[in-house]
Enzyme design. Structure first.
Site, PDB file in Angstrom:
ATOM      1  N   ASP A 166      -2.000  11.504   3.722  1.00 16.62           N
ATOM      2  CA  ASP A 166      -2.319  10.859   2.452  1.00 16.62           C
ATOM      3  C   ASP A 166      -3.544   9.944   2.552  1.00 16.62           C
ATOM      4  O   ASP A 166      -3.496   8.793   2.160  1.00 16.62           O
ATOM      5  CB  ASP A 166      -1.067  10.053   2.021  1.00 16.62           C
ATOM      6  N   ASN A 414       2.635   9.313  13.423  1.00  8.31           N
ATOM      7  CA  ASN A 414       3.108   8.768  12.149  1.00  8.31           C
ATOM      8  C   ASN A 414       3.958   9.816  11.453  1.00  8.31           C
ATOM      9  O   ASN A 414       3.483  10.923  11.164  1.00  8.31           O
ATOM     10  CB  ASN A 414       1.959   8.385  11.221  1.00  8.31           C
ATOM     11  N   GLU A 415       5.210   9.458  11.195  1.00  9.80           N
ATOM     12  CA  GLU A 415       6.132  10.281  10.408  1.00  9.80           C
ATOM     13  C   GLU A 415       6.174  11.741  10.802  1.00  9.80           C
ATOM     14  O   GLU A 415       6.028  12.633   9.947  1.00  9.80           O
ATOM     15  CB  GLU A 415       5.820  10.151   8.908  1.00  9.80           C
ATOM     16  N   ASN A 469       9.388   3.620   7.976  1.00  5.64           N
ATOM     17  CA  ASN A 469       8.645   3.719   6.712  1.00  5.64           C
ATOM     18  C   ASN A 469       9.657   4.075   5.622  1.00  5.64           C
ATOM     19  O   ASN A 469      10.281   5.144   5.700  1.00  5.64           O
ATOM     20  CB  ASN A 469       7.572   4.814   6.797  1.00  5.64           C
ATOM     21  N   TYR A 471      10.747   3.973   1.289  1.00  7.42           N
ATOM     22  CA  TYR A 471      10.229   3.796  -0.078  1.00  7.42           C
ATOM     23  C   TYR A 471      11.275   3.795  -1.194  1.00  7.42           C
ATOM     24  O   TYR A 471      10.998   4.287  -2.285  1.00  7.42           O
ATOM     25  CB  TYR A 471       9.165   4.868  -0.369  1.00  7.42           C
ATOM     26  N   TYR A 475       9.564   6.134  -4.311  1.00  9.53           N
ATOM     27  CA  TYR A 475       9.722   7.599  -4.343  1.00  9.53           C
ATOM     28  C   TYR A 475      11.138   8.008  -4.741  1.00  9.53           C
ATOM     29  O   TYR A 475      11.380   9.138  -5.119  1.00  9.53           O
ATOM     30  CB  TYR A 475       9.340   8.216  -2.999  1.00  9.53           C
ATOM     31  N   GLU A 509       6.195   0.523   6.740  1.00 13.03           N
ATOM     32  CA  GLU A 509       5.713   0.936   5.417  1.00 13.03           C
ATOM     33  C   GLU A 509       6.817   0.713   4.396  1.00 13.03           C
ATOM     34  O   GLU A 509       7.987   1.050   4.640  1.00 13.03           O
ATOM     35  CB  GLU A 509       5.302   2.419   5.386  1.00 13.03           C
ATOM     36  N   TRP A 554       2.881  -1.587   3.024  1.00 14.45           N
ATOM     37  CA  TRP A 554       1.906  -0.532   2.764  1.00 14.45           C
ATOM     38  C   TRP A 554       1.245  -0.795   1.437  1.00 14.45           C
ATOM     39  O   TRP A 554       1.939  -0.791   0.444  1.00 14.45           O
ATOM     40  CB  TRP A 554       2.600   0.842   2.750  1.00 14.45           C
ATOM     41  N   LYS A 573      -1.021   1.434  -3.499  1.00 18.20           N
ATOM     42  CA  LYS A 573       0.010   0.511  -2.990  1.00 18.20           C
ATOM     43  C   LYS A 573      -0.604  -0.741  -2.382  1.00 18.20           C
ATOM     44  O   LYS A 573       0.093  -1.562  -1.792  1.00 18.20           O
ATOM     45  CB  LYS A 573       0.912   1.227  -1.978  1.00 18.20           C
TER      46      LYS A 573
HETATM   47  C1  GCB Z   1       3.789   7.388   4.009  1.00 14.91           C
HETATM   48  C2  GCB Z   1       2.606   7.675   4.850  1.00 14.91           C
HETATM   49  C3  GCB Z   1       1.331   7.054   4.302  1.00 14.91           C
HETATM   50  C4  GCB Z   1       1.290   7.208   2.785  1.00 14.91           C
HETATM   51  C5  GCB Z   1       2.486   6.500   2.182  1.00 14.91           C
HETATM   52  C6  GCB Z   1       2.550   6.648   0.668  1.00 14.91           C
HETATM   53  O1  GCB Z   1       4.913   7.481   4.414  1.00 14.91           O
HETATM   54  O2  GCB Z   1       2.789   7.313   6.194  1.00 14.91           O
HETATM   55  O3  GCB Z   1       0.235   7.684   4.905  1.00 14.91           O
HETATM   56  O4  GCB Z   1       0.099   6.753   2.237  1.00 14.91           O
HETATM   57  O5  GCB Z   1       3.655   7.040   2.714  1.00 14.91           O
HETATM   58  O6  GCB Z   1       2.075   5.770  -0.035  1.00 14.91           O
HETATM   59  O7  GCB Z   1       3.078   7.650   0.198  1.00 14.91           O
END
Ligand code: GCB
Length: 600
Positions: A166, A414-415, A469, A471, A475, A509, A554, A573
């Site tokens: 991303d 990462n992830e 990480n 959300y 999300y 994140e 993040w 973000k």
């Molecule tokens: C994540 C990623 C990061 C993205 C973020 C997002 O998990 O590691 O690269 O920018 O989410 O904002 O979706």
């Protein structure tokens, strides 16, 4: 091949001349560069600033999105006085791969867009004359390279990247180019480790050279007073009443390495600034100088208007000013190694950083999010090559950054998709092979995406601490469902607690996309009010679990991504806008973080 990654310095034996400025630039859509002799230099391109990503300087979309080979060319003068010296061109980063030509002769190639490499040009240059350097770059993505993605061809024949990550695939000579003149017999590398005893410290060092000349090492304090000296390629410097490098209270010593019998007229001198401090993980604590610390800060990007991913000292200065104002003490170099000047500033300002290799996109669900693929990432013909490149870049990252006091830990992915059994042998290989690379033995870790939990992840034995990480509130369970988001996050944390988590957990994140200036009472998603609500929700949860040892939101600032229906001209973000102005969330963190004690 020369493998020294020491940062360039100028002194009586070494010179560092930057070749930044305007270069000539051309796309090579038809693959005609070599056939047309572009490697010998050209003057019919467009002018292009270095360092910069080329993308945003173009006003047509095809150029901005250009995928494939591209060429840079410029002349540089090599003075007669440089004769007898070892001459190198050092590229701080070329995204993602490069072939270097000097006066038409191929000198070397390099894979990986975020780490430096040097090309020995001693045999290829003319002295007392103009010379030509040409770089053939390439910015395609594949599953065999870091960061991972695909290169696709549109029906109109244009190549395009489809990143499994991303952030925008900003490309070009993103960092400085240096012309280095070095003594023939010289320092290639050095390492330091520290042992503390009461008020005193021992700095153990090793020096790697390419000859047999005797080595003298000295350490001077911040006032320039030499406090310890030692002889030999390996030794110990005893420092009485050592000033330790502390988080947000840095103290730097100057380490000087000299080669030769006579330190008045040495064969070589290399000088660097180091900080004396130790890092350990003990149970669920992160210890710096044996004291527990709580991480407050950000995931970041090297991203700003005009020059894209280019390193810009002005942007960097501003980012550190904002991070200091808000009360942060740390960040992650998501999702790639940053310019070396970032680490120097972090060393001086007492920031801790988690240093990440560009192993991002190792998950087909990430690809699905961005385009629709559903297979195992860790099973495929690309793995062998990918693994070679991955370990190569971990090796170079550690080699480049191992002496920075600011580096807290190495982030090796990462992830990635860690619920896939096929990931296990790959992880084992990467963790086994990187085990002894860092003389300081810093923790190694990686971030876990929302799919990868204490119940589902197959690789939780590998990291020295966990980076999560998460959300909820964005999300999933966004907006009016945020209370369910909080409940779910608490359920997850309860499971980690119940399982008796024995390592620190750092949230690396979390956040919410927010369009600066968009307000609504009561809030809705995308407003500044809603971002604050999400961040307050996370803070409440962090405050309730002792094993959580840090919060890195993040992102520090909005940044450019690939376009798509999930993104409004980039990822929003940021706690600050892309031009580094505060959203309401910045004031929330200013209040929270300036009050939190270091060992929270
Ligand atoms: C994540 C990623 C990061 C993205 C973020 C997002 O998990 O590691 O690269 O920018 O989410 O904002 O979706």
């Amino acid at each position: 091949m020369e493998t020294s990654l020491l940062y360039p310095v100028t002194n009586d034996q070494r010179t560092d001349q930057k070749l930044d400025g305007l270069w000539q630039f051309k796309f090579d859509e038809a693959g005609e560069g070599e056939k047309s002799g572009w490697e010998t230099g050209f003057h019919d391109g467009v002018s292009m600033p270095v360092p910069a990503s080329f993308n945003d300087f173009f006003t047509d979309k095809a150029s901005r999105e250009y995928t494939g080979d591209f060429w840079y060319s410029r002349n540089f003068f090599v003075p007669s006085a440089a004769k007898g010296k070892a001459l190198f061109l050092r590229f701080d980063a070329v995204t993602h791969r490069a072939t270097i030509f000097v006066n038409g002769k191929e000198i070397r190639t390099h894979e990986g867009g975020f780490l430096p490499f040097a090309a020995d040009i001693s045999e290829a240059v003319k002295y007392g004359a103009e010379n030509t350097v040409v770089v053939k770059g390439n910015n395609e993505l594949s599953r065999e390279a870091l960061p991972a993605g695909d290169t696709i061809t549109l029906r109109n024949g244009k190549k395009m990247v489809r990143p499994f990550f991303d952030f925008y695939n900003y490309s070009g000579l993103n960092r400085s180019v240096h012309l280095l003149s070095l003594p023939q017999e010289r320092v290639l590398d050095y390492t330091t480790t520290f042992a503390l005893a009461g008020n005193d410290a021992t700095v153990n060092y090793t020096v790697e050279t390419n000859g047999d000349a005797p080595v003298t090492v000295s350490l001077a304090d911040a006032d320039g007073q030499v406090v310890a000296t030692a002889q030999g390629k390996q030794g110990a410097l005893q420092v009485q009443n050592a000033h330790l490098w502390q988080v947000r209270n840095a103290y730097l010593y100057t380490l000087t390495i000299q080669l030769g019998d006579d330190t008045q007229t040495p064969l070589d001198t290399y000088t660097d600034r180091i900080g004396i401090r130790t890092i350990k993980i003990s149970g669920t604590d992160i210890l710096v100088n044996d004291k527990p610390i709580y991480l407050k800060g950000f995931g970041r990007h090297e991203d700003s208007p005009f020059a894209g991913r280019a390193f810009d000292l002005n942007v960097e200065k501003k980012d550190f000013a904002l991070m200091k104002w808000i009360g942060a003490n740390s960040f992650r170099t998501s999702h790639y190694p940053y310019d070396e000047q970032v680490y120097k500033i972090a060393d001086e300002e007492g920031f801790l950083l988690t240093d990440e290799v560009p192993a991002v996109g190792f998950k087909m669900a990430a690809a699905a999010f961005l385009g629709g693929l559903n297979q195992s990432f860790f099973k495929g013909p690309w793995l062998k090559k990918l693994h070679e490149r991955h370990i190569d870049q971990i090796r170079d990252l550690i080699k480049r950054d191992k002496n920075h006091p600011s580096v807290l830990a190495w982030s090796l992915f990462n992830e990635p998709d860690t619920i896939d059994e096929n990931a296990v042998p790959y992880f084992k290989q990467i963790f086994d092979e990187s085990k002894d690379l860092d003389p300081q033995g810093r923790p190694r870790t990686f971030t876990l995406s929302e799919d990868d939990t204490i119940e589902t992840s197959k690789v939780l034995d590998f990291p020295d601490f966990y980076m999560l990480n998460r959300y909820p509130g964005w999300y999933h369970f966004g907006g009016y469902q945020i209370s369910d988001g909080e409940a779910g996050l608490r359920d997850e944390m309860d499971k980690w607690q119940k399982a008796g988590v024995k390592k620190p957990v750092v949230f690396t994140e979390f956040g919410a996309d927010t369009e600066a200036g968009l307000h609504k009472l009561p809030s809705v998603m995308w407003t500044e009010e809603y971002q604050v609500e999400v961040l307050k929700m996370f803070s409440r949860v962090f405050d309730d679990y002792d094993f959580i040892k840090g919060e890195q939101v993040w992102n520090l600032a909005d940044f450019q991504t690939v376009e798509g229906n999930m993104r409004v001209n980039g990822n929003k973000k940021g706690i600050f806008t892309r031009d580094r102005q505060p959203k309401a969330a910045a004031f929330f963190y200013h209040d929270r973080w300036n009050k939190l004690p270091l060992d929270y």
